[in-house]
Write a protein that holds these residues in place. Sequence first.
Motif, PDB file in Angstrom:
ATOM      1  N   LYS A 239       6.417  13.475  -5.809  1.00  0.00           N
ATOM      2  CA  LYS A 239       6.507  12.124  -5.275  1.00  0.00           C
ATOM      3  C   LYS A 239       5.391  11.244  -5.816  1.00  0.00           C
ATOM      4  O   LYS A 239       4.463  11.721  -6.465  1.00  0.00           O
ATOM      5  CB  LYS A 239       6.443  12.169  -3.748  1.00  0.00           C
ATOM      6  CG  LYS A 239       7.614  12.883  -3.091  1.00  0.00           C
ATOM      7  CD  LYS A 239       7.482  12.858  -1.583  1.00  0.00           C
ATOM      8  CE  LYS A 239       8.657  13.548  -0.922  1.00  0.00           C
ATOM      9  NZ  LYS A 239       8.530  13.533   0.558  1.00  0.00           N
ATOM     10  N   SER A 240       5.504   9.947  -5.521  1.00  0.00           N
ATOM     11  CA  SER A 240       4.488   9.005  -5.971  1.00  0.00           C
ATOM     12  C   SER A 240       3.152   9.272  -5.289  1.00  0.00           C
ATOM     13  O   SER A 240       3.083   9.691  -4.136  1.00  0.00           O
ATOM     14  CB  SER A 240       4.937   7.573  -5.660  1.00  0.00           C
ATOM     15  OG  SER A 240       3.869   6.677  -5.817  1.00  0.00           O
ATOM     16  N   PHE A 241       2.088   9.021  -6.035  1.00  0.00           N
ATOM     17  CA  PHE A 241       0.722   9.123  -5.524  1.00  0.00           C
ATOM     18  C   PHE A 241       0.490   8.149  -4.375  1.00  0.00           C
ATOM     19  O   PHE A 241      -0.282   8.408  -3.454  1.00  0.00           O
ATOM     20  CB  PHE A 241      -0.230   8.829  -6.679  1.00  0.00           C
ATOM     21  CG  PHE A 241      -1.687   8.786  -6.321  1.00  0.00           C
ATOM     22  CD1 PHE A 241      -2.321   9.879  -5.757  1.00  0.00           C
ATOM     23  CD2 PHE A 241      -2.434   7.643  -6.561  1.00  0.00           C
ATOM     24  CE1 PHE A 241      -3.664   9.853  -5.438  1.00  0.00           C
ATOM     25  CE2 PHE A 241      -3.781   7.602  -6.252  1.00  0.00           C
ATOM     26  CZ  PHE A 241      -4.393   8.702  -5.681  1.00  0.00           C
ATOM     27  N   ILE A 242       1.183   7.009  -4.412  1.00  0.00           N
ATOM     28  CA  ILE A 242       1.038   5.968  -3.395  1.00  0.00           C
ATOM     29  C   ILE A 242       2.164   6.090  -2.377  1.00  0.00           C
ATOM     30  O   ILE A 242       3.342   6.147  -2.729  1.00  0.00           O
ATOM     31  CB  ILE A 242       1.066   4.564  -4.027  1.00  0.00           C
ATOM     32  CG1 ILE A 242      -0.028   4.419  -5.086  1.00  0.00           C
ATOM     33  CG2 ILE A 242       0.923   3.483  -2.952  1.00  0.00           C
ATOM     34  CD1 ILE A 242      -1.430   4.486  -4.556  1.00  0.00           C
ATOM     35  N   SER A 243       1.802   6.116  -1.121  1.00  0.00           N
ATOM     36  CA  SER A 243       2.772   6.181  -0.036  1.00  0.00           C
ATOM     37  C   SER A 243       2.774   4.850   0.725  1.00  0.00           C
ATOM     38  O   SER A 243       1.728   4.418   1.219  1.00  0.00           O
ATOM     39  CB  SER A 243       2.410   7.327   0.916  1.00  0.00           C
ATOM     40  OG  SER A 243       3.256   7.325   2.050  1.00  0.00           O
ATOM     41  N   TRP A 244       3.929   4.206   0.774  1.00  0.00           N
ATOM     42  CA  TRP A 244       4.040   2.939   1.501  1.00  0.00           C
ATOM     43  C   TRP A 244       4.268   3.251   2.979  1.00  0.00           C
ATOM     44  O   TRP A 244       5.294   3.787   3.362  1.00  0.00           O
ATOM     45  CB  TRP A 244       5.166   2.079   0.940  1.00  0.00           C
ATOM     46  CG  TRP A 244       5.340   0.777   1.656  1.00  0.00           C
ATOM     47  CD1 TRP A 244       6.432   0.368   2.363  1.00  0.00           C
ATOM     48  CD2 TRP A 244       4.390  -0.284   1.761  1.00  0.00           C
ATOM     49  NE1 TRP A 244       6.225  -0.880   2.881  1.00  0.00           N
ATOM     50  CE2 TRP A 244       4.975  -1.310   2.528  1.00  0.00           C
ATOM     51  CE3 TRP A 244       3.091  -0.464   1.265  1.00  0.00           C
ATOM     52  CZ2 TRP A 244       4.318  -2.504   2.820  1.00  0.00           C
ATOM     53  CZ3 TRP A 244       2.431  -1.646   1.552  1.00  0.00           C
ATOM     54  CH2 TRP A 244       3.043  -2.645   2.324  1.00  0.00           C
ATOM     55  N   GLU A 245       3.282   2.927   3.836  1.00  0.00           N
ATOM     56  CA  GLU A 245       3.303   3.300   5.247  1.00  0.00           C
ATOM     57  C   GLU A 245       3.090   2.066   6.122  1.00  0.00           C
ATOM     58  O   GLU A 245       2.009   1.850   6.684  1.00  0.00           O
ATOM     59  CB  GLU A 245       2.228   4.355   5.510  1.00  0.00           C
ATOM     60  CG  GLU A 245       2.402   5.601   4.635  1.00  0.00           C
ATOM     61  CD  GLU A 245       1.323   6.646   4.835  1.00  0.00           C
ATOM     62  OE1 GLU A 245       0.580   6.553   5.848  1.00  0.00           O
ATOM     63  OE2 GLU A 245       1.212   7.563   3.990  1.00  0.00           O
ATOM     64  N   PRO A 246       4.120   1.210   6.225  1.00  0.00           N
ATOM     65  CA  PRO A 246       3.969  -0.070   6.932  1.00  0.00           C
ATOM     66  C   PRO A 246       3.597   0.070   8.401  1.00  0.00           C
ATOM     67  O   PRO A 246       3.045  -0.864   8.992  1.00  0.00           O
ATOM     68  CB  PRO A 246       5.336  -0.739   6.764  1.00  0.00           C
ATOM     69  CG  PRO A 246       6.283   0.373   6.444  1.00  0.00           C
ATOM     70  CD  PRO A 246       5.483   1.377   5.689  1.00  0.00           C
ATOM     71  N   ASP A 247       3.880   1.231   9.004  1.00  0.00           N
ATOM     72  CA  ASP A 247       3.516   1.417  10.402  1.00  0.00           C
ATOM     73  C   ASP A 247       2.007   1.451  10.606  1.00  0.00           C
ATOM     74  O   ASP A 247       1.522   1.304  11.737  1.00  0.00           O
ATOM     75  CB  ASP A 247       4.126   2.709  10.933  1.00  0.00           C
ATOM     76  CG  ASP A 247       3.674   3.929  10.139  1.00  0.00           C
ATOM     77  OD1 ASP A 247       3.854   3.923   8.901  1.00  0.00           O
ATOM     78  OD2 ASP A 247       3.144   4.874  10.743  1.00  0.00           O
ATOM     79  N   LYS A 248       1.249   1.617   9.510  1.00  0.00           N
ATOM     80  CA  LYS A 248      -0.209   1.637   9.615  1.00  0.00           C
ATOM     81  C   LYS A 248      -0.779   0.226   9.800  1.00  0.00           C
ATOM     82  O   LYS A 248      -1.951   0.064  10.123  1.00  0.00           O
ATOM     83  CB  LYS A 248      -0.824   2.272   8.365  1.00  0.00           C
ATOM     84  CG  LYS A 248      -0.418   3.728   8.126  1.00  0.00           C
ATOM     85  CD  LYS A 248      -0.999   4.631   9.181  1.00  0.00           C
ATOM     86  CE  LYS A 248      -0.859   6.098   8.817  1.00  0.00           C
ATOM     87  NZ  LYS A 248       0.531   6.578   8.706  1.00  0.00           N
ATOM     88  N   GLY A 249       0.034  -0.797   9.567  1.00  0.00           N
ATOM     89  CA  GLY A 249      -0.442  -2.170   9.723  1.00  0.00           C
ATOM     90  C   GLY A 249      -1.241  -2.642   8.520  1.00  0.00           C
ATOM     91  O   GLY A 249      -1.437  -1.912   7.545  1.00  0.00           O
ATOM     92  N   ALA A 250      -1.720  -3.875   8.584  1.00  0.00           N
ATOM     93  CA  ALA A 250      -2.505  -4.475   7.508  1.00  0.00           C
ATOM     94  C   ALA A 250      -3.589  -5.350   8.116  1.00  0.00           C
ATOM     95  O   ALA A 250      -3.472  -5.795   9.263  1.00  0.00           O
ATOM     96  CB  ALA A 250      -1.605  -5.300   6.589  1.00  0.00           C
ATOM     97  N   ARG A 251      -4.632  -5.595   7.346  1.00  0.00           N
ATOM     98  CA  ARG A 251      -5.718  -6.435   7.857  1.00  0.00           C
ATOM     99  C   ARG A 251      -6.554  -6.984   6.704  1.00  0.00           C
ATOM    100  O   ARG A 251      -6.654  -6.388   5.641  1.00  0.00           O
ATOM    101  CB  ARG A 251      -6.601  -5.647   8.827  1.00  0.00           C
ATOM    102  CG  ARG A 251      -7.176  -4.368   8.250  1.00  0.00           C
ATOM    103  CD  ARG A 251      -7.967  -3.582   9.287  1.00  0.00           C
ATOM    104  NE  ARG A 251      -8.641  -2.434   8.666  1.00  0.00           N
ATOM    105  CZ  ARG A 251      -9.597  -1.731   9.241  1.00  0.00           C
ATOM    106  NH1 ARG A 251     -10.026  -2.050  10.455  1.00  0.00           N
ATOM    107  NH2 ARG A 251     -10.161  -0.708   8.612  1.00  0.00           N
TER     108      ARG A 251
END
Length: 469
Positions: A239-251
């Motif tokens: 799999k990709s090295f980068i995991s898109w995890e939108p549940d973690k939020g942003a800031r």
Amino acid sequence: MRSHEDNPFLQGNFSPVHDERTDAELEVIGELPRELDGLFLRNGPNPRFSPLGTYHWFDGDGMLHAIRLKDGKASYQNSWVRTREFLIEEKAGKALWKGLEEPPDFSNPHGMMKNRSNTSAVFHAGKLLSLWEGGPPYELDPATLETKGRYNYEGALKGPFTAHPKVDPVTGEMFFFGYSPMPPYLRYHVVSPEGELEQSETIELKLPVMMHDFAITERYAIFMDLPAVMRPERLMSGKSFISWEPDKGARFGVLPRYGRGSEIRWFEVPSFFMYHTANAYEEGDEIVITGGRMPGTFMVAQETTIAASEQLESAEEGTMHRFRINLETGKVSVEQLDDAAIGFECVNEARLGRKARYNYASVLRNSKAVDGPEFIALRKYDLETGSFESHVFEAGVIGGEGVFVPKRKATQEDEGWVLVLTHDTNTEQSELRVVDAQKYDRPPVARIVMKRRIPHGFHARFIATSQVD
């Protein structure tokens, strides 16, 4: 695993060139302004040898393409950035490192990570540095493009160096950061106008995240803690090295320019991703940031890729937005400024960190990095009126990042030119085009015709001769 024959990053104008050359007296169509005196420099990936395994565009060895402008004439030179790993492979006569989409090779005696030095460049305190955000920069001679070696501020630099440092146009200081999949996840640095690394701060993050860019204002540095999480263990399962995890939020993180890392303030926002900021500035109690907001990231081969945008006016991803961070209330507002899919957002660097009326960007036909982005136009945003202008390339012409170069005695912010490398897929002709920023919908005032094909690449900049002198 796809073969090299059907890999889009090894086809067409993504495919590498195999020589280094110098071309004098390039053909100029139109009239090249004599005031343009300096070096247009573009970095990008160009594999020296046939890649191992699955090749991604981000894997190629850094190659600088330099077009020197003086007295209405132009010349060209290109050179690979000779990193430690490049020289090891050169001696072996073959590729020794796999790419970003491959599991890590723990058996490589030279190390698992290859510094590709293929993303950007900066000229500061008399030094030209080639940049790749996974490691330290490499210094090059601006006159010859000869690689001098790794540059780490006499050992003071610990960890990676971003591909997007910010040079304050008033103070002459340079501000940069480095992110890492291993602790500490984020470091912030301040370099004096004379080139001394004066301050380094560790900033605590919950998780290791990809942080391609940041922003500065007159008093603050602004970081983006976005849910593109680095998960090296994913590589072991293909799999990709980068995991898109939108549940973690942003800031957003706001830090006084010379503050301690512990002084950072965080401002929560709904999940999004942003590769590049165009600019940031202070206005009353607010910090205003402009850039290309996306609902996710197409970094490497994500399972959740960004949908393509087929038309100039009809894109839902990677669009110009304005964020307002209220330092008193703690609230962040978000405003979409345009519908076009864009990339390579920038500003007249004389206004970097200050309020600017105009922002610039390149417009995408599609935003799927897994297929290769195609930029079909340039965009100029008037942030006061909310309007924009487009400089649309002819059918079959693909561009790159536009670089704004102000006139020496400019009295208006947009008084200058936008320089952009283009490639005509109909004729295989590459050009450097010079567009009058105040006549954006007009044809270029000059087109510099290359004697060789220049592959698509990443970031460009203009270094005035007066800066080098």
